[in-house]
Motif scaffolding. Structure first.
Motif, PDB file in Angstrom:
ATOM      1  N   LEU A 142      -3.314  -7.959   0.326  1.00  0.00           N
ATOM      2  CA  LEU A 142      -3.955  -6.901   1.085  1.00  0.00           C
ATOM      3  C   LEU A 142      -5.463  -7.082   1.150  1.00  0.00           C
ATOM      4  CD1 LEU A 142      -1.878  -3.909  -0.168  1.00  0.00           C
ATOM      5  CD2 LEU A 142      -2.320  -4.362   2.223  1.00  0.00           C
ATOM      6  N   ARG A 152     -11.061   0.038   5.676  1.00  0.00           N
ATOM      7  CA  ARG A 152     -10.257   0.995   4.907  1.00  0.00           C
ATOM      8  C   ARG A 152     -11.128   2.144   4.397  1.00  0.00           C
ATOM      9  NH1 ARG A 152      -8.070  -3.894   3.073  1.00  0.00           N
ATOM     10  NH2 ARG A 152      -9.455  -3.935   1.293  1.00  0.00           N
ATOM     11  N   VAL A 741      -4.255   8.420   1.314  1.00  0.00           N
ATOM     12  CA  VAL A 741      -3.384   7.261   1.472  1.00  0.00           C
ATOM     13  C   VAL A 741      -2.230   7.317   0.486  1.00  0.00           C
ATOM     14  CG1 VAL A 741      -4.630   5.722  -0.088  1.00  0.00           C
ATOM     15  CG2 VAL A 741      -3.341   4.758   1.794  1.00  0.00           C
ATOM     16  N   LEU A 745       1.697   7.086   1.228  1.00  0.00           N
ATOM     17  CA  LEU A 745       2.367   5.898   0.677  1.00  0.00           C
ATOM     18  C   LEU A 745       3.462   6.251  -0.321  1.00  0.00           C
ATOM     19  CD1 LEU A 745       2.397   2.827   0.620  1.00  0.00           C
ATOM     20  CD2 LEU A 745       0.602   2.866  -1.093  1.00  0.00           C
ATOM     21  N   PHE A 760      -4.037   2.628  -7.517  1.00  0.00           N
ATOM     22  CA  PHE A 760      -4.994   2.160  -6.516  1.00  0.00           C
ATOM     23  C   PHE A 760      -6.364   1.980  -7.132  1.00  0.00           C
ATOM     24  CE2 PHE A 760      -2.498   2.241  -2.805  1.00  0.00           C
ATOM     25  CZ  PHE A 760      -3.283   1.792  -1.753  1.00  0.00           C
ATOM     26  N   LEU A 766      -7.404  -0.644  -2.727  1.00  0.00           N
ATOM     27  CA  LEU A 766      -6.319  -1.618  -2.795  1.00  0.00           C
ATOM     28  C   LEU A 766      -5.428  -1.297  -3.978  1.00  0.00           C
ATOM     29  CD1 LEU A 766      -8.121  -5.030  -2.112  1.00  0.00           C
ATOM     30  CD2 LEU A 766      -6.540  -3.826  -0.602  1.00  0.00           C
ATOM     31  N   PRO A 767      -4.104  -1.590  -3.882  1.00  0.00           N
ATOM     32  CA  PRO A 767      -3.220  -1.376  -5.034  1.00  0.00           C
ATOM     33  C   PRO A 767      -3.542  -2.349  -6.154  1.00  0.00           C
ATOM     34  CG  PRO A 767      -2.038  -2.481  -3.267  1.00  0.00           C
ATOM     35  CD  PRO A 767      -3.365  -2.098  -2.698  1.00  0.00           C
ATOM     36  N   ILE A 790       5.126  -4.239  -0.706  1.00  0.00           N
ATOM     37  CA  ILE A 790       4.038  -3.282  -0.920  1.00  0.00           C
ATOM     38  C   ILE A 790       2.978  -3.444   0.175  1.00  0.00           C
ATOM     39  CG2 ILE A 790       2.146  -2.671  -2.473  1.00  0.00           C
ATOM     40  CD1 ILE A 790       3.980  -3.306  -4.811  1.00  0.00           C
ATOM     41  N   VAL A 794       1.830  -0.376   2.601  1.00  0.00           N
ATOM     42  CA  VAL A 794       0.448   0.090   2.630  1.00  0.00           C
ATOM     43  C   VAL A 794      -0.066   0.107   4.071  1.00  0.00           C
ATOM     44  CG1 VAL A 794      -1.915  -0.489   1.961  1.00  0.00           C
ATOM     45  CG2 VAL A 794      -0.081  -0.576   0.270  1.00  0.00           C
ATOM     46  N   ARG A 795       0.242  -0.916   4.846  1.00  0.00           N
ATOM     47  CA  ARG A 795      -0.197  -0.946   6.250  1.00  0.00           C
ATOM     48  C   ARG A 795       0.461   0.181   7.054  1.00  0.00           C
ATOM     49  NH1 ARG A 795      -0.874  -6.056   4.418  1.00  0.00           N
ATOM     50  NH2 ARG A 795      -2.643  -7.223   5.274  1.00  0.00           N
TER      51      ARG A 795
END
Length: 871
Positions: A142, A152, A741, A745, A760, A766-767, A790, A794-795
């Motif tokens: 990601l 983001r 998010v 998610l 996150f 980001l995760p 994942i 996420v997207r």
């Protein structure tokens, strides 16, 4: 923004135009085998959105097909209630095109089109979110760089207002910046003191004063040590200059010298006694060697005589055996010669019988070869004629050139007729003539070309002359006709018909040549000369010899004769071997006898050097007794001298020690006097520098500098504590920053892993880890399939947030779940279907069977007419 249609022309494998239409809101699936061009379509879309029309970088150049040409991509998009067509073409010369149409009307082109597209859809490097929504083949990461990170972060800022609400927003940033600026005056980002800053200056002052104080302490200690050493040296010098000690040292030197002289005299006497002993011992050894030589010579004479008698007896026996072996060899050679002659005769008879049999067998073969030779000679004559005929006529290459020129003339003539003036006569009803061209009636309704003009005869009216106009093809036709005429002249033919006839005759001759060559190769595959050689190699016919046995009988007789010869040969070889062994043995014993005789001769010669060996032996034996007595006396005298001799080395060492003591005392006196002079000078210099007063002053200044350093370090510590508190508050705010998010998610994650939780990074959005069954697994160590899933979810979550913020963007997946197993892919399908309710998702996949269960709208790649030119 929503995609409606995609069109490609001259992009990689799509050298002909293709399109994908019917793309709607929700889930759209294009499922096709590998190498169908799915990834090509995704790359083309990415280039359309994010590559300028003048670009020709690596990604754009990869779109061009192998055959070359300019790649073209177009999309139809829907924004609000309007539809737009966006088209781009790239060129290696960087002179591409970009156009935007609305309702078939051109509204933007070139740089204006690029600006319009940038406003509609920002690229990630400009802070837009579009880069988040592309998932390429095998993508499991990601983190796509700072541009996507910025996208983001800006997206979250646009859907939450909590950053400003929490911790004072900009006021907090200003406070933190001021704290940072204050810290930057003192330390760097790594925590080290900044060069030129107050902290660094204070540290340098303390360090310099520490070094100065340490140096002064060393100097003070050095001065005290020098005073102590001067007192010690003066006491040592007084002790060395004591007169009584000097007198004692001189007395010890005189005693040591007398002892050394006495030991030297005894050493010389001992050396003379040793030399006398050595001389007596040499005389004894020479006498012993002479006696041993005489005794050895007498013994050798007796031994050599006995050896000569034995050698002569053995030589007589070996000579007799040699004569016997020689007789056997002569008899064996006689038998061998007789057997050899009989074998030669039998072989000759067998050869003659075999030759007679072969001549009879090859007579028929000779007749067959002679017939084939005659046939081949006839065929060769026919072949030579066909070859000669084939050389006459027009070659294929020349004929093709003539045909090309004639075709060019026909095309130009037809073009001239089409381009030239023409007449079409339509007669009135009932009339079929009345107008003549070149004396012939002009036909009704037919177009008649008149490239050179014409004169029309009109019945009852007169003559109408039509003059030719300027024709662009006239000069070209004349040149082509001239070139055809020149080519015909060069080939030697007047017309194309005669040239074609000549070429036809040459082709017929070629066919006859090939047939004759084929038949000739069948009759004489290796040529006539080889056939003649085969006939010549056949044995000539000979008359049959009378009374010759058959070949079989002659062969049996030859075999028997050769067997007899073999037996005789074996016997001869055995006799020769026995003869050689006997001959060698006889030669060996003869040589041994000669050697024994020479040995006897050498023994006699050795004894001749003595007048009377036996008498000299007796005399030497008596002399040895006297030599031993004198040697014993010499040994006794040496031992007596050695017993009373003093130790020369000890006396020498005592003398050297007495001498070195006097030398050492004098050297120490000189050294102490020099050292005292140097110490006096150094002490005078240090006393003039006032070292102790300067040390006290430096200690006062050092105390003040340390107090200033402590104050600055306290201020730095306070500032660092404030900065950490501000960072902690900001981190707490960021935890709430990513809540939107996570809300989108979490349902998607739990579709695949019930009760799982995704951690996150609030800074990078980001995760970082997946928590399952109470165990936290770092994102980097997850399997490729899990990371891929994942990344996709996420997207999808960000796409949902975009849609809610009023800026929807399509999600494009190119074989994005290649690492997913059959069980989990069903849950992925559920997630895609769930998100597609208010999103546009376009899925490209090669897994046709698996993706039948995904559902959605089916897409296909179909043909299309060219785009930009048509527009």
């Amino acid at each position: 923004m929503k995609l409606v249609a995609i069109r490609l022309d001259n992009v990689r494998r799509f050298t002909d135009p293709v399109e994908i239409t019917g793309i709607g809101t929700g889930l759209n699936v294009l499922s096709a085998p590998n190498e169908s061009g799915k990834s090509t379509i995704v790359d083309a879309l990415h280039a359309l959105f994010f590559k300028g029309y003048r670009s020709w970088d690596k990604e754009v150049a990869s779109l061009a097909p192998h055959a070359g040409g300019d790649p073209q991509v177009a999309v139809e998009i829907e924004i609000g209630n309007s539809r737009f067509n966006v088209e781009k073409r790239w060129s290696k010369t960087r002179k591409g095109e970009a156009k935007v149409f609305r309702d078939a009307h051109l509204i933007k082109q070139a740089d204006d089109a690029e600006t319009w597209l940038a406003e509609v859809l920002k690229s990630p490097r400009d802070g837009g979110p579009a880069g988040l929504l592309w998932v390429r083949q095998g993508m499991t990461s990601l983190d796509e760089g700072e541009s996507a990170h910025s996208a983001r972060r800006d997206l979250l800022s646009s859907v939450t207002g909590e950053v400003e609400a929490m911790t004072g927003g900009r006021r907090m940033d200003a406070t933190r910046d001021r704290c940072r600026r204050e810290l930057d005056r003192y330390v760097t980002s790594s925590g080290k003191a900044r060069v030129g800053g107050p902290l660094k200056v204070a540290e340098d002052d303390v360090s310099a004063l520490d070094r100065r104080r340490d140096g002064l302490v060393i100097k003070t200690a050095s001065l005290s040590a020098e005073l102590d050493r001067r007192r010690n040296l003066r006491r040592e010098l007084a002790s060395l200059e004591d007169g009584e000690q000097d007198s004692g040292r001189m007395t010890r030197l005189a005693d040591a010298q007398a002892a050394y002289d006495e030991a030297s005299r005894h050493a010389e006497a001992l050396e003379r006694a040793i030399e006398a002993e050595r001389s007596k011992r040499l005389e004894l050894e020479r006498a012993q060697e002479r006696l041993a030589t005489i005794e050895a010579a007498l013994a050798e004479e007796r031994s050599a005589g006995a050896a000569l008698e034995l050698a002569n007896a053995d030589a007589a026996i070996k000579d007799e055996r040699h004569r016997e072996a020689e007789g056997a060899l002569i008899e064996a050679r006689r038998s061998f010669d007789k057997a050899f002659s009989l074998a030669e005769t039998a072989s000759d008879i067998f050869r003659r019988a075999l030759r007679a049999q072969t001549c009879a067998a090859t007579a028929e073969r000779r007749e067959e070869l002679a017939l084939r030779l005659a046939q081949a000679e006839g065929l060769r004559t026919e072949l030579e004629k066909a070859v000669a005929d084939a050389k006459v006529g027009l070659a294929d290459k020349v004929l093709r050139q003539l045909e090309d020129r004639a075709g060019e003339v026909r095309v130009l003539r037809k073009a001239r007729e089409i381009e030239a003036l023409a007449l079409t006569m339509r007669y009135a009803v009932g009339r079929t003539d009345g107008v003549a061209l070149d004396g012939q009636p002009l036909p009704d309704g037919n177009r008649v070309a008149i490239p050179d003009g014409a004169t029309l005869e009109i019945d009852g009216v007169g003559y109408l002359t039509v003059h030719p106009g300027a024709q662009s093809a006239a000069d070209t036709l004349a040149v082509a006709e001239k070139a055809l005429a020149d080519a015909l002249d060069a080939s030697g033919y007047e017309t194309m018909e005669t040239a074609r006839a000549a070429a036809h005759l040459r082709l017929e001759a070629e066919a006859r040549r090939r047939n004759a060559e084929h038949e000739f190769n069948g009759a004489a595959p290796n040529g006539i000369e080889a056939l003649r050689e085969s006939i010549a190699r056949l044995p000539e016919s000979v008359e049959a010899e009378p009374e010759l046995p058959s070949a079989k009988e002659a062969q049996e007789a030859e075999v028997a004769a050769k067997q007899a010869l073999t037996d005789a040969t074996d016997t001869l070889e055995k006799a020769r071997s026995a003869f050689e062994i006997a001959q060698t043995a006889a030669a060996r014993v003869a040589a041994a006898a000669e050697s024994a005789a020479e040995r006897v001769s050498r023994a006699h010669s050795a004894l001749c050097s003595f007048e009377d060996a036996e008498a000299e032996k007796t005399s030497l034996t008596n002399e040895l007794v006297g030599h031993r007595t004198t040697l014993a006396e010499a040994i006794r005298q040496r031992q007596a001298i050695l017993a009373v001799a003093p130790d020369l080395e000890a006396a020498k060492a005592g003398l050297q020690r007495a001498q070195s003591v006097i030398t050492r005392v004098e050297q120490d006196r000189q050294r102490i006097r020099v050292d005292l002079g140097r110490l006096d000078t150094a002490i005078d210099m240090h006393a003039a520098e006032a070292v102790e007063e300067e040390l006290a002053d430096v200690e006062i200044r050092l105390k003040a500098a340390r107090r200033r350093l402590n104050e600055i370090m306290f201020e730095v510590s306070v500032l660092q504590t404030v900065d950490e508190a501000l960072e902690s508050a900001r981190t707490a705010a960021r935890d709430r920053y990513v809540e939107p998010v996570l809300r989108e998610l979490t349902p998607l994650i739990q579709l695949l892993w019930p009760e799982a939780e995704l951690r996150f990074d609030a800074e990078k959005v980001l995760p970082t880890a997946l928590v399952r069954a109470g165990t936290e697994e770092d994102f980097d160590i997850l399997s490729g399939g899990t990371k891929e899933q994942i990344a996709l979810l996420v997207r999808l979550a960000f796409a949902r947030m975009l849609a809610k913020s009023g800026s929807p963007a399509p999600v494009i997946l190119d074989d994005a779940i290649v690492y997913t197993d059959d069980d989990r892919i069903e849950r992925i399908f559920d997630a895609l279907t769930r998100q597609a309710q208010d999103l546009q998702i376009i899925v490209f996949s090669c897994r046709q069977r698996a993706f039948r269960d995904l559902g959605g709208r089916s897409l296909a790649i179909i043909g299309l007419e060219p785009m930009l030119d048509a527009a």
